[in-house]
Structures are given as C-alpha cells and as structure tokens.
Design a protein around this motif. Structure first.
Motif, short mmCIF file in Angstrom:
data_model
loop_
_atom_site.label_atom_id
_atom_site.label_comp_id
_atom_site.label_asym_id
_atom_site.label_seq_id
_atom_site.Cartn_x
_atom_site.Cartn_y
_atom_site.Cartn_z
N ALA A 94 0.83 -1.20 0.00
CA ALA A 94 0.00 0.00 0.00
C ALA A 94 0.87 1.26 0.00
N VAL A 95 1.91 1.27 0.83
CA VAL A 95 2.82 2.42 0.89
C VAL A 95 3.56 2.56 -0.43
N LEU A 96 4.06 1.46 -0.96
CA LEU A 96 4.79 1.49 -2.23
C LEU A 96 3.89 1.96 -3.37
N ALA A 97 2.64 1.54 -3.38
CA ALA A 97 1.71 1.97 -4.43
C ALA A 97 1.50 3.48 -4.38
N CYS A 98 1.41 4.04 -3.18
CA CYS A 98 1.26 5.50 -3.06
C CYS A 98 2.50 6.23 -3.56
N ILE A 99 3.66 5.72 -3.23
CA ILE A 99 4.91 6.36 -3.69
C ILE A 99 5.02 6.23 -5.21
N ALA A 100 4.63 5.09 -5.74
CA ALA A 100 4.72 4.87 -7.19
C ALA A 100 3.83 5.84 -7.97
N LEU A 101 2.75 6.30 -7.35
CA LEU A 101 1.89 7.30 -8.00
C LEU A 101 2.64 8.60 -8.26
N HIS A 102 3.66 8.85 -7.46
CA HIS A 102 4.49 10.06 -7.57
C HIS A 102 5.84 9.68 -8.17
N HIS A 103 5.81 8.88 -9.19
CA HIS A 103 7.01 8.28 -9.79
C HIS A 103 8.16 9.26 -9.97
N ASP A 104 7.90 10.47 -10.42
CA ASP A 104 8.97 11.42 -10.73
C ASP A 104 9.19 12.48 -9.67
N GLU A 105 8.70 12.26 -8.47
CA GLU A 105 8.90 13.26 -7.43
C GLU A 105 9.04 12.60 -6.06
N CYS A 106 9.55 13.35 -5.14
CA CYS A 106 9.69 12.88 -3.77
C CYS A 106 8.44 13.27 -2.99
N VAL A 107 8.04 12.41 -2.06
CA VAL A 107 6.85 12.70 -1.25
C VAL A 107 7.19 12.56 0.23
N SER A 108 6.45 13.31 1.02
CA SER A 108 6.64 13.29 2.47
C SER A 108 5.75 12.23 3.10
N VAL A 109 6.02 11.91 4.34
CA VAL A 109 5.20 10.96 5.08
C VAL A 109 3.78 11.49 5.21
N ASN A 110 3.63 12.80 5.42
CA ASN A 110 2.29 13.38 5.56
C ASN A 110 1.46 13.17 4.29
#
Length: 133
Positions: free
Chosen positions: A11-27
C-alpha cells in the motif's frame, strides 16, 4: 532483489509509485493511504518506509525540510543515484553505469566505498537551463 512484501508495504509502495517522478513526504503518504481507506498510523508508515528502503524499492532523501521518499524501479539493482536541481529543487532518480568506474576508483585508490543509492549530485536540470538561456 526478490523479497516478500507485506500488504502494508504494498500500500505504501503503491502510493509512492503514483508520484514516480517526485519525492513525497510521510504526511502526503498518510493522507493518500487514509483516503484509500487504509487504517495506518504514522509509526507504521515510517516502519514500512524503512523496510522498503532497505529492500531497494525506494530512495530516502533527507533535506533541510525533512525526509522525503522516491520510488525506485530498479529494486536495488544497478547504480541508482539522484540528481537535484539547484534552481527548481526537483530531484530526479536515474540509473547510470557510467559512474561505476568512479566508484571503483574511490574504493581502490582512496579506500572509500560509495553507496550509490544514497548519492545525490547537485546541478541545474535541462528545463532550468533552457529557461535561463
């Protein structure tokens, strides 16, 4: 790197993969996970991010503003590293074997082993170069 991934890690990896070309915060990740109906706490997300980083699925980027995470499609294989634009701040993840000779040189001649997955090079991206030309 073949490793078992738990439901929470997926689930966490899927959320990060949605932002493939950018960095995302925990929030941002927490907000997206909760909007999908996942019941996860902050500690759980941090724990899963730590595991995903060790498994090579993501990069952890530490900045003055805090930690951010970026998807890595190479799963720990290859010489991944990050490029950060000093103008716009964008962080780009790339895999380039051209740095391998430099890494070997630093280890053999200077007795310093580079961790390519934690390496960030700073400069100016092509978009910013074109905008200022």
């Amino acid at each position: 790197m073949a490793t078992y991934i738990t439901k929470q890690q997926k689930a966490v990896l899927a959320c990060i993969a949605l932002h493939h070309d950018e960095c995302v915060s925990v929030n941002v990740l927490l907000e997206q996970l909760r909007s999908r109906g996942e019941t996860v706490g902050v500690a759980t997300v941090y724990r899963q991010l730590e595991k995903l980083e060790k498994q090579g699925h993501i990069h952890k980027v530490v900045t003055e503003e805090g930690a951010y995470y970026q998807y890595c499609e190479h799963d720990g294989d290859g010489d991944c590293f990050l490029l950060k634009c000093e103008k716009c701040g964008r962080i780009t993840h790339i895999d380039c074997e051209q740095l391998s000779p430099l890494y070997r040189h630093l280890e053999q001649e200077h007795h310093f082993a580079i961790n390519p997955r934690r390496t960030m090079l700073y400069g100016v991206c092509s978009t910013c170069q074109e905008a200022h030309a």
